[in-house]
Design a protein around this motif. Structure first.
Motif, PDB file in Angstrom:
ATOM      1  N   THR A  52       4.381 -13.899   2.370  1.00  0.00           N
ATOM      2  CA  THR A  52       4.456 -12.685   1.548  1.00  0.00           C
ATOM      3  C   THR A  52       3.161 -12.331   0.842  1.00  0.00           C
ATOM      4  O   THR A  52       2.896 -11.154   0.558  1.00  0.00           O
ATOM      5  CB  THR A  52       5.586 -12.828   0.506  1.00  0.00           C
ATOM      6  OG1 THR A  52       5.724 -11.599  -0.216  1.00  0.00           O
ATOM      7  CG2 THR A  52       5.297 -13.963  -0.478  1.00  0.00           C
ATOM      8  N   GLU A  53       2.327 -13.329   0.546  1.00  0.00           N
ATOM      9  CA  GLU A  53       1.072 -13.045  -0.154  1.00  0.00           C
ATOM     10  C   GLU A  53       0.170 -12.103   0.628  1.00  0.00           C
ATOM     11  O   GLU A  53      -0.667 -11.400   0.048  1.00  0.00           O
ATOM     12  CB  GLU A  53       0.342 -14.353  -0.458  1.00  0.00           C
ATOM     13  CG  GLU A  53       1.044 -15.198  -1.504  1.00  0.00           C
ATOM     14  CD  GLU A  53       0.818 -16.694  -1.311  1.00  0.00           C
ATOM     15  OE1 GLU A  53       0.553 -17.380  -2.309  1.00  0.00           O
ATOM     16  OE2 GLU A  53       0.912 -17.167  -0.161  1.00  0.00           O
ATOM     17  N   LEU A  54       0.348 -12.049   1.952  1.00  0.00           N
ATOM     18  CA  LEU A  54      -0.420 -11.115   2.770  1.00  0.00           C
ATOM     19  C   LEU A  54      -0.074  -9.668   2.416  1.00  0.00           C
ATOM     20  O   LEU A  54      -0.935  -8.777   2.479  1.00  0.00           O
ATOM     21  CB  LEU A  54      -0.145 -11.366   4.253  1.00  0.00           C
ATOM     22  CG  LEU A  54      -0.578 -12.723   4.806  1.00  0.00           C
ATOM     23  CD1 LEU A  54      -0.116 -12.889   6.238  1.00  0.00           C
ATOM     24  CD2 LEU A  54      -2.088 -12.887   4.702  1.00  0.00           C
ATOM     25  N   ALA A  55       1.185  -9.423   2.044  1.00  0.00           N
ATOM     26  CA  ALA A  55       1.596  -8.071   1.649  1.00  0.00           C
ATOM     27  C   ALA A  55       0.922  -7.669   0.342  1.00  0.00           C
ATOM     28  O   ALA A  55       0.479  -6.517   0.182  1.00  0.00           O
ATOM     29  CB  ALA A  55       3.115  -8.002   1.510  1.00  0.00           C
ATOM     30  N   ASP A  56       0.831  -8.594  -0.598  1.00  0.00           N
ATOM     31  CA  ASP A  56       0.155  -8.292  -1.862  1.00  0.00           C
ATOM     32  C   ASP A  56      -1.321  -8.021  -1.628  1.00  0.00           C
ATOM     33  O   ASP A  56      -1.915  -7.142  -2.265  1.00  0.00           O
ATOM     34  CB  ASP A  56       0.342  -9.454  -2.839  1.00  0.00           C
ATOM     35  CG  ASP A  56       1.716  -9.459  -3.475  1.00  0.00           C
ATOM     36  OD1 ASP A  56       1.814  -9.269  -4.691  1.00  0.00           O
ATOM     37  OD2 ASP A  56       2.705  -9.636  -2.751  1.00  0.00           O
ATOM     38  N   ASP A  57      -1.930  -8.772  -0.696  1.00  0.00           N
ATOM     39  CA  ASP A  57      -3.341  -8.572  -0.393  1.00  0.00           C
ATOM     40  C   ASP A  57      -3.556  -7.197   0.236  1.00  0.00           C
ATOM     41  O   ASP A  57      -4.529  -6.501  -0.079  1.00  0.00           O
ATOM     42  CB  ASP A  57      -3.826  -9.668   0.555  1.00  0.00           C
ATOM     43  CG  ASP A  57      -5.304  -9.542   0.880  1.00  0.00           C
ATOM     44  OD1 ASP A  57      -6.118  -9.580  -0.062  1.00  0.00           O
ATOM     45  OD2 ASP A  57      -5.650  -9.396   2.072  1.00  0.00           O
ATOM     46  N   LEU A  58      -2.651  -6.781   1.095  1.00  0.00           N
ATOM     47  CA  LEU A  58      -2.786  -5.488   1.775  1.00  0.00           C
ATOM     48  C   LEU A  58      -2.568  -4.312   0.841  1.00  0.00           C
ATOM     49  O   LEU A  58      -3.353  -3.350   0.834  1.00  0.00           O
ATOM     50  CB  LEU A  58      -1.784  -5.411   2.941  1.00  0.00           C
ATOM     51  CG  LEU A  58      -1.649  -4.055   3.636  1.00  0.00           C
ATOM     52  CD1 LEU A  58      -2.946  -3.702   4.354  1.00  0.00           C
ATOM     53  CD2 LEU A  58      -0.466  -4.058   4.603  1.00  0.00           C
ATOM     54  N   VAL A  59      -1.514  -4.371   0.035  1.00  0.00           N
ATOM     55  CA  VAL A  59      -1.074  -3.203  -0.728  1.00  0.00           C
ATOM     56  C   VAL A  59      -1.640  -3.170  -2.149  1.00  0.00           C
ATOM     57  O   VAL A  59      -1.754  -2.110  -2.755  1.00  0.00           O
ATOM     58  CB  VAL A  59       0.469  -3.141  -0.756  1.00  0.00           C
ATOM     59  CG1 VAL A  59       0.956  -1.901  -1.492  1.00  0.00           C
ATOM     60  CG2 VAL A  59       1.009  -3.139   0.667  1.00  0.00           C
ATOM     61  N   GLY A  60      -1.981  -4.337  -2.692  1.00  0.00           N
ATOM     62  CA  GLY A  60      -2.518  -4.373  -4.048  1.00  0.00           C
ATOM     63  C   GLY A  60      -1.565  -4.936  -5.070  1.00  0.00           C
ATOM     64  O   GLY A  60      -1.585  -4.546  -6.240  1.00  0.00           O
ATOM     65  N   GLY A  61      -0.729  -5.901  -4.657  1.00  0.00           N
ATOM     66  CA  GLY A  61       0.170  -6.570  -5.590  1.00  0.00           C
ATOM     67  C   GLY A  61      -0.556  -7.615  -6.414  1.00  0.00           C
ATOM     68  O   GLY A  61      -1.753  -7.862  -6.240  1.00  0.00           O
ATOM     69  N   VAL A  62       0.183  -8.258  -7.290  1.00  0.00           N
ATOM     70  CA  VAL A  62      -0.438  -9.193  -8.241  1.00  0.00           C
ATOM     71  C   VAL A  62      -0.428 -10.639  -7.752  1.00  0.00           C
ATOM     72  O   VAL A  62      -0.986 -11.514  -8.411  1.00  0.00           O
ATOM     73  CB  VAL A  62       0.266  -9.119  -9.615  1.00  0.00           C
ATOM     74  CG1 VAL A  62       0.134  -7.732 -10.211  1.00  0.00           C
ATOM     75  CG2 VAL A  62       1.733  -9.529  -9.505  1.00  0.00           C
ATOM     76  N   LEU A  63       0.172 -10.900  -6.582  1.00  0.00           N
ATOM     77  CA  LEU A  63       0.265 -12.279  -6.101  1.00  0.00           C
ATOM     78  C   LEU A  63      -0.479 -12.495  -4.790  1.00  0.00           C
ATOM     79  O   LEU A  63      -0.066 -13.269  -3.931  1.00  0.00           O
ATOM     80  CB  LEU A  63       1.744 -12.691  -5.936  1.00  0.00           C
ATOM     81  CG  LEU A  63       2.599 -12.678  -7.204  1.00  0.00           C
ATOM     82  CD1 LEU A  63       3.999 -13.224  -6.911  1.00  0.00           C
ATOM     83  CD2 LEU A  63       1.947 -13.490  -8.322  1.00  0.00           C
ATOM     84  N   SER A  64      -1.604 -11.852  -4.643  1.00  0.00           N
ATOM     85  CA  SER A  64      -2.416 -12.035  -3.447  1.00  0.00           C
ATOM     86  C   SER A  64      -3.101 -13.402  -3.470  1.00  0.00           C
ATOM     87  O   SER A  64      -3.578 -13.856  -4.515  1.00  0.00           O
ATOM     88  CB  SER A  64      -3.479 -10.942  -3.354  1.00  0.00           C
ATOM     89  OG  SER A  64      -4.416 -11.241  -2.328  1.00  0.00           O
ATOM     90  N   ALA A  65      -3.149 -14.040  -2.303  1.00  0.00           N
ATOM     91  CA  ALA A  65      -3.913 -15.287  -2.156  1.00  0.00           C
ATOM     92  C   ALA A  65      -5.263 -15.023  -1.507  1.00  0.00           C
ATOM     93  O   ALA A  65      -5.968 -15.951  -1.141  1.00  0.00           O
ATOM     94  CB  ALA A  65      -3.114 -16.289  -1.322  1.00  0.00           C
TER      95      ALA A  65
END
Length: 451
Positions: free
Chosen positions: A295-308
């Protein structure tokens, strides 16, 4: 007086039983408050596998829910995790207030992910300054202001997810036990000292600190049994990624891998958790990686707070570590409280997971891009690699009748994943036990060179 353990025993029962044993060995009385909603706890924590030291003073989740203004059965039937977290947090706060008013609380310890941490944070918020409050959290390396607020809450980062007692969690949770035992002893001693005129309460606390530390001390043998050193025979290590919405899948995989002779370290996919998993994959210490929750890939793509970061899902492949991967929780992007979600996402499908976490459903276009990114990372791997695709949904919220059910978006991801040679597509939901076990068996085969 006692150390109060507050937690969700439906998912963390074994861990809380372990905490109770360690605190009892250090001479602390323990009261367990069950804030979980997954199953009814009408009796003491022994119902969840704890030893005979369980206390009749333990507080059931039925009582906690009632204190929060709801019936446990109604919370379970509604299936709204965010609402349940709010109610159980309020209920736990009232139970703690009652215990404190009765003079029965020396300190509070809780362990958990975002939901458990949110419940614990609400529960301790109304306790007085100075009374020890310690939360071991998978969220502990990020912005912890929603949990701490303006109170003296101590946050300890769990490094690995709170999912079993292993070589890493044993050390961290052992330190947490030692810390709360020492703080509780100091608080108890300070509370019993009559403060002379002109003294501050902090001076009184200082005057008894040495005695309190002695009270909390333990012999080397006791320290070892409290989890301050590794126990038992070492087994090959496997790292797994997990989120609250993929917990059943990882639990099934972890149980199967344990049966096969592995020790499983579970990492909460909170950004820092993924980074920790990547670092361990590069260290040479792992036999394999079960990367079920990407799921961290989704945060990295969209701009969420839990990107790795952009390098997530690369270390195992780069270092030739056997890995089995799934698109777990790619249906969501993470933000903090609802008020913190950027305005540009106001018209998106938002779900309040709990008071401190808001989730946003990924669109078909975003899911397609995520599928392409996962496929590219796996294609670059230098070691044995397999991909498992759950055609029935990628998270607990991605199922018929639930907020993130969107077959069109999922299909966009699944199509973009392409025809990677090691792909297995199963007509299962990701949280079906068979899915997690199948991934575990496949990883076992890859580790043994049978892939």
């Amino acid at each position: 007086m006692a150390v109060v353990l507050i937690g969700t025993l439906d998912t963390k029962g074994r861990e809380y039983a372990w905490l109770r044993e360690r605190l009892s060995e250090l001479g602390r009385e323990v009261i367990v408050v069950d804030a979980g909603v997954g199953q009814e706890s009408t009796g003491p924590v022994s119902d969840f596998g704890a030893p005979a030291s369980a206390s009749p003073e333990d507080v059931s989740n039925v009582r906690v829910a009632a204190a929060g203004g709801a019936e446990l059965a109604s919370l379970r039937a509604a299936g709204d995790r965010g609402a349940a977290v709010t109610v159980m947090g309020e209920g736990a706060a009232k139970v703690l207030a009652e215990l404190h008013a009765e003079g029965r609380v020396d300190g509070v310890l809780a362990v958990g992910g975002s939901g458990g941490s949110s419940i614990a944070a609400r529960a301790v918020r109304d306790l007085p300054i100075g009374l020890p409050k310690l939360i071991v959290s998978t969220m502990g390396s990020g912005d912890v202001s929603p949990y701490v607020g303006a109170k003296d809450v101590t946050i300890m980062y769990s490094v690995v997810d709170i999912a079993g007692i292993n070589r890493v969690s044993r050390l961290i949770l052992g330190n947490a036990v030692a810390a709360i035992a020492g703080m509780a002893a100091a608080w108890s001693a300070a509370s019993s000292v009559a403060v002379p005129p002109g003294w501050s309460s902090s001076a009184a606390s200082t005057s008894v600190s040495t005695a309190a530390a002695s009270t909390a001390g333990a012999s080397p043998a006791t320290a070892s049994s409290a989890g301050l050193s590794p126990e038992g025979e070492e087994r090959p290590l496997v790292a797994a990624s997990m989120f609250g919405v993929t917990t059943p899948a990882v639990d099934a995989a972890r149980e199967r891998l344990s049966e096969l002779g592995y020790e499983v370290l579970v990492f909460h996919a909170t950004g820092s958790g993924g980074q920790a998993l990547e670092g361990l994959a590069a260290s040479g210490l792992l036999a394999g990686v079960l990367d079920l929750t990407t799921t961290e890939l989704a945060d990295d793509l969209v701009g969420g707070v839990l990107s790795a970061g952009p390098d997530r899902l690369t270390a195992a492949g780069r270092h030739g570590v056997p890995q089995v991967v799934a698109p777990g929780a790619l249906d969501m992007v993470n933000f903090g409280p609802l008020s913190t979600v950027p305005e540009r996402f106001a018209d998106r499908n938002l779900h309040v997971h709990n008071p401190t976490v808001t989730l946003m459903r990924t669109t078909p276009a975003e899911m397609a891009e995520l599928g392409r990114r996962v496929a590219a990372k796996l294609a670059a791997a230098t070691g044995p690699t397999a991909l498992f695709v759950p055609l029935g949904g990628v998270s607990a919220l991605d199922a018929p009748g639930l907020p993130f059910h969107d077959p069109k978006a999922d299909d966009a991801c699944f199509e973009a994943l392409g025809d990677f040679p090691g792909t297995t597509r199963l007509d299962l939901h990701i949280n079906d036990p068979e899915f997690g076990r199948a991934m575990a068996d496949r990883l076992h085969d890859l580790i043994r060179g049978e892939g």
